[in-house]
Motif scaffolding. Structure first.
Motif, PDB file in Angstrom:
ATOM      1  N   GLU A  67      -1.015  -1.213   7.178  1.00  0.00           N
ATOM      2  CA  GLU A  67      -2.020  -0.618   8.459  1.00  0.00           C
ATOM      3  C   GLU A  67      -1.370   0.702   8.724  1.00  0.00           C
ATOM      4  OE1 GLU A  67      -3.551  -1.888  12.571  1.00  0.00           O
ATOM      5  OE2 GLU A  67      -3.300  -3.130  11.222  1.00  0.00           O
ATOM      6  N   GLY A  68      -2.029   1.874   8.834  1.00  0.00           N
ATOM      7  CA  GLY A  68      -1.785   3.146   9.144  1.00  0.00           C
ATOM      8  C   GLY A  68      -0.979   3.791   8.266  1.00  0.00           C
ATOM      9  N   GLY A  69      -1.073   3.215   6.848  1.00  0.00           N
ATOM     10  CA  GLY A  69      -0.262   3.832   5.868  1.00  0.00           C
ATOM     11  C   GLY A  69      -1.158   4.958   4.980  1.00  0.00           C
ATOM     12  N   GLY A  70      -0.594   6.044   4.693  1.00  0.00           N
ATOM     13  CA  GLY A  70      -1.426   6.772   3.896  1.00  0.00           C
ATOM     14  C   GLY A  70      -0.604   8.113   3.499  1.00  0.00           C
ATOM     15  N   PHE A  71      -1.202   8.924   2.755  1.00  0.00           N
ATOM     16  CA  PHE A  71      -0.647  10.298   2.409  1.00  0.00           C
ATOM     17  C   PHE A  71      -0.775  11.229   3.008  1.00  0.00           C
ATOM     18  CE2 PHE A  71      -0.278   7.448  -1.399  1.00  0.00           C
ATOM     19  CZ  PHE A  71       0.940   7.445  -1.586  1.00  0.00           C
ATOM     20  N   ASP A  72      -1.715  11.151   4.262  1.00  0.00           N
ATOM     21  CA  ASP A  72      -2.030  12.486   5.021  1.00  0.00           C
ATOM     22  C   ASP A  72      -1.179  12.777   6.214  1.00  0.00           C
ATOM     23  OD1 ASP A  72      -2.690  10.076   6.116  1.00  0.00           O
ATOM     24  OD2 ASP A  72      -4.652  10.804   6.939  1.00  0.00           O
ATOM     25  N   THR A  73      -0.229  12.063   6.449  1.00  0.00           N
ATOM     26  CA  THR A  73       0.649  12.359   7.527  1.00  0.00           C
ATOM     27  C   THR A  73       2.132  11.676   7.213  1.00  0.00           C
ATOM     28  OG1 THR A  73       0.531  10.250   8.942  1.00  0.00           O
ATOM     29  CG2 THR A  73      -0.928  12.005   9.179  1.00  0.00           C
ATOM     30  N   LEU A  74       3.101  12.228   7.760  1.00  0.00           N
ATOM     31  CA  LEU A  74       4.404  11.743   7.642  1.00  0.00           C
ATOM     32  C   LEU A  74       4.547  10.301   8.030  1.00  0.00           C
ATOM     33  CD1 LEU A  74       7.325  12.163   6.777  1.00  0.00           C
ATOM     34  CD2 LEU A  74       7.856  13.079   8.983  1.00  0.00           C
ATOM     35  N   GLU A  75       4.064   9.999   9.041  1.00  0.00           N
ATOM     36  CA  GLU A  75       4.046   8.578   9.636  1.00  0.00           C
ATOM     37  C   GLU A  75       3.339   7.786   8.742  1.00  0.00           C
ATOM     38  OE1 GLU A  75       4.869   5.406  11.813  1.00  0.00           O
ATOM     39  OE2 GLU A  75       5.422   7.346  12.393  1.00  0.00           O
ATOM     40  N   GLY A  76       2.102   8.057   8.114  1.00  0.00           N
ATOM     41  CA  GLY A  76       1.714   7.403   7.124  1.00  0.00           C
ATOM     42  C   GLY A  76       2.441   6.987   6.106  1.00  0.00           C
ATOM     43  N   VAL A  77       3.151   7.969   5.476  1.00  0.00           N
ATOM     44  CA  VAL A  77       3.806   7.665   4.210  1.00  0.00           C
ATOM     45  C   VAL A  77       5.182   7.048   4.478  1.00  0.00           C
ATOM     46  CG1 VAL A  77       5.527   8.913   2.639  1.00  0.00           C
ATOM     47  CG2 VAL A  77       3.345  10.024   3.087  1.00  0.00           C
ATOM     48  N   MET A  78       5.518   7.209   5.845  1.00  0.00           N
ATOM     49  CA  MET A  78       6.749   6.086   6.161  1.00  0.00           C
ATOM     50  C   MET A  78       6.163   4.731   6.359  1.00  0.00           C
ATOM     51  SD  MET A  78       8.446   8.679   9.130  1.00  0.00           S
ATOM     52  CE  MET A  78       9.360   7.539   9.877  1.00  0.00           C
ATOM     53  N   ARG A  79       5.229   4.604   6.788  1.00  0.00           N
ATOM     54  CA  ARG A  79       4.595   2.939   6.622  1.00  0.00           C
ATOM     55  C   ARG A  79       4.457   2.476   5.444  1.00  0.00           C
ATOM     56  NH1 ARG A  79       2.222   1.290  11.939  1.00  0.00           N
ATOM     57  NH2 ARG A  79       2.489   2.961  13.410  1.00  0.00           N
ATOM     58  N   LEU A  80       3.853   3.404   4.412  1.00  0.00           N
ATOM     59  CA  LEU A  80       3.711   3.100   3.026  1.00  0.00           C
ATOM     60  C   LEU A  80       4.960   2.556   2.459  1.00  0.00           C
ATOM     61  CD1 LEU A  80       1.566   5.715   1.348  1.00  0.00           C
ATOM     62  CD2 LEU A  80       0.848   3.451   2.097  1.00  0.00           C
ATOM     63  N   PHE A  81       6.065   3.064   2.851  1.00  0.00           N
ATOM     64  CA  PHE A  81       7.486   2.898   2.377  1.00  0.00           C
ATOM     65  C   PHE A  81       8.391   1.639   3.215  1.00  0.00           C
ATOM     66  CE2 PHE A  81       6.492   6.567  -0.279  1.00  0.00           C
ATOM     67  CZ  PHE A  81       6.588   5.938  -1.372  1.00  0.00           C
ATOM     68  N   THR A  82       7.438   0.889   3.761  1.00  0.00           N
ATOM     69  CA  THR A  82       8.176  -0.330   4.507  1.00  0.00           C
ATOM     70  C   THR A  82       7.905  -1.461   3.768  1.00  0.00           C
ATOM     71  OG1 THR A  82       5.894  -0.891   5.728  1.00  0.00           O
ATOM     72  CG2 THR A  82       7.553   0.775   6.962  1.00  0.00           C
ATOM     73  N   PRO A  84       8.947  -3.437   0.421  1.00  0.00           N
ATOM     74  CA  PRO A  84       9.994  -3.626  -0.595  1.00  0.00           C
ATOM     75  C   PRO A  84       9.594  -3.206  -2.084  1.00  0.00           C
ATOM     76  CG  PRO A  84      10.504  -5.481   0.642  1.00  0.00           C
ATOM     77  CD  PRO A  84       9.096  -4.783   1.402  1.00  0.00           C
ATOM     78  N   VAL A  85       8.337  -3.547  -2.384  1.00  0.00           N
ATOM     79  CA  VAL A  85       7.788  -3.312  -3.866  1.00  0.00           C
ATOM     80  C   VAL A  85       7.406  -1.717  -3.711  1.00  0.00           C
ATOM     81  CG1 VAL A  85       5.255  -3.957  -3.301  1.00  0.00           C
ATOM     82  CG2 VAL A  85       6.454  -4.012  -5.599  1.00  0.00           C
ATOM     83  N   ALA A  86       6.956  -1.182  -2.744  1.00  0.00           N
ATOM     84  CA  ALA A  86       6.629   0.199  -2.581  1.00  0.00           C
ATOM     85  C   ALA A  86       7.819   0.914  -2.693  1.00  0.00           C
ATOM     86  CB  ALA A  86       5.707   0.517  -1.178  1.00  0.00           C
ATOM     87  N   VAL A  87       9.027   0.677  -2.045  1.00  0.00           N
ATOM     88  CA  VAL A  87      10.320   1.501  -2.246  1.00  0.00           C
ATOM     89  C   VAL A  87      10.865   1.338  -3.462  1.00  0.00           C
ATOM     90  CG1 VAL A  87      12.596   1.582  -1.184  1.00  0.00           C
ATOM     91  CG2 VAL A  87      10.616   1.213   0.163  1.00  0.00           C
ATOM     92  N   LEU A  88      10.756   0.149  -4.330  1.00  0.00           N
ATOM     93  CA  LEU A  88      11.198   0.066  -5.558  1.00  0.00           C
ATOM     94  C   LEU A  88      10.184   0.991  -6.406  1.00  0.00           C
ATOM     95  CD1 LEU A  88      13.089  -1.046  -7.836  1.00  0.00           C
ATOM     96  CD2 LEU A  88      11.289  -2.866  -7.990  1.00  0.00           C
ATOM     97  N   THR A  89       9.028   0.976  -6.285  1.00  0.00           N
ATOM     98  CA  THR A  89       8.155   1.865  -7.305  1.00  0.00           C
ATOM     99  C   THR A  89       8.533   3.317  -7.088  1.00  0.00           C
ATOM    100  OG1 THR A  89       6.352   0.077  -6.784  1.00  0.00           O
ATOM    101  CG2 THR A  89       5.709   2.164  -7.803  1.00  0.00           C
ATOM    102  N   GLY A  90       8.642   3.729  -5.491  1.00  0.00           N
ATOM    103  CA  GLY A  90       9.093   5.013  -5.408  1.00  0.00           C
ATOM    104  C   GLY A  90      10.524   5.340  -6.172  1.00  0.00           C
ATOM    105  N   TRP A  91      11.146   4.551  -6.046  1.00  0.00           N
ATOM    106  CA  TRP A  91      12.699   4.842  -6.684  1.00  0.00           C
ATOM    107  C   TRP A  91      12.623   4.951  -8.178  1.00  0.00           C
ATOM    108  CZ3 TRP A  91      16.529   6.949  -5.057  1.00  0.00           C
ATOM    109  CH2 TRP A  91      17.701   6.790  -5.840  1.00  0.00           C
ATOM    110  N   VAL A  92      11.690   4.158  -8.921  1.00  0.00           N
ATOM    111  CA  VAL A  92      11.457   4.092 -10.267  1.00  0.00           C
ATOM    112  C   VAL A  92      10.677   5.497 -10.587  1.00  0.00           C
ATOM    113  CG1 VAL A  92      10.120   3.146 -12.178  1.00  0.00           C
ATOM    114  CG2 VAL A  92      11.464   1.907 -10.556  1.00  0.00           C
ATOM    115  N   HIS A  93       9.917   5.962  -9.451  1.00  0.00           N
ATOM    116  CA  HIS A  93       9.361   7.333  -9.805  1.00  0.00           C
ATOM    117  C   HIS A  93      10.550   8.321  -9.959  1.00  0.00           C
ATOM    118  CE1 HIS A  93       5.960  10.087  -8.295  1.00  0.00           C
ATOM    119  NE2 HIS A  93       7.275  11.114  -8.359  1.00  0.00           N
ATOM    120  N   TYR A  94      11.237   8.319  -8.986  1.00  0.00           N
ATOM    121  CA  TYR A  94      12.322   9.293  -8.902  1.00  0.00           C
ATOM    122  C   TYR A  94      13.301   9.114 -10.223  1.00  0.00           C
ATOM    123  CZ  TYR A  94      11.844  10.644  -3.954  1.00  0.00           C
ATOM    124  OH  TYR A  94      11.400  11.203  -3.001  1.00  0.00           O
TER     125      TYR A  94
END
Length: 151
Positions: A67-82, A84-94
């Motif tokens: 809820e409230g997550g998305g790539f259109d605002t900083l707040e939305g991106v922060m919500r996406l990365f709450t 754990p699987v999203a954070v791991l996915t982002g880390w693998v990306h890096y």
């Protein structure tokens, strides 16, 4: 996916890339190193893991499952990365992209005659701080190119 599984995967991938960074730093002349292993094979494997993580739960978070997550605002991106699987996915990306960039730096430096000792700090920066390492390499490459072009 269970938190313990995500933690284990984080450790496996986080430390699993280090031997390939060591290859880039310590054995840049070993032909399969920067070109095949660190440059293509390992980033491709990490890419497959990334896609699997997306299919296994992170994709739902990125597709509006938070809820409230998305790539259109900083707040939305922060919500996406709450998640754990999203954070791991982002880390693998890096991990995948930084290793690919590091391998490119080594290949490019060899092709241009940039001394490897100048590239090593860039590789460490690329491993730790991604774009800062790439910037450092580009600046060293420009300086080395000017030096070699001088009469």
């Amino acid at each position: 996916m269970a938190r313990e599984t995500l933690d284990l995967l984080f450790l496996v991938f986080n430390y699993g890339v280090l031997p390939f960074w060591a290859l880039l730093i310590l054995a840049p002349g070993w032909a399969p190193g920067p070109k095949v292993v660190a440059g293509y094979a390992v980033p491709a494997i990490l890419g497959a893991v990334y896609v699997a993580l997306l299919a296994g739960g992170a994709g739902a978070a990125f597709a509006g499952g938070v809820e409230g997550g998305g790539f259109d605002t900083l707040e939305g991106v922060m919500r996406l990365f709450t998640s754990p699987v999203a954070v791991l996915t982002g880390w693998v990306h890096y991990l995948a992209f930084d290793l690919f960039v590091g391998a490119w730096e080594v290949r490019d430096a060899r092709r241009r005659g940039v001394p490897h000792l100048l590239v090593v700090p860039c590789l460490v920066l690329t491993l730790l701080l991604g774009p800062a390492g790439l910037l450092a390499y580009v600046l060293i490459r420009l300086a080395a190119g000017r030096r070699s072009a001088a009469p």
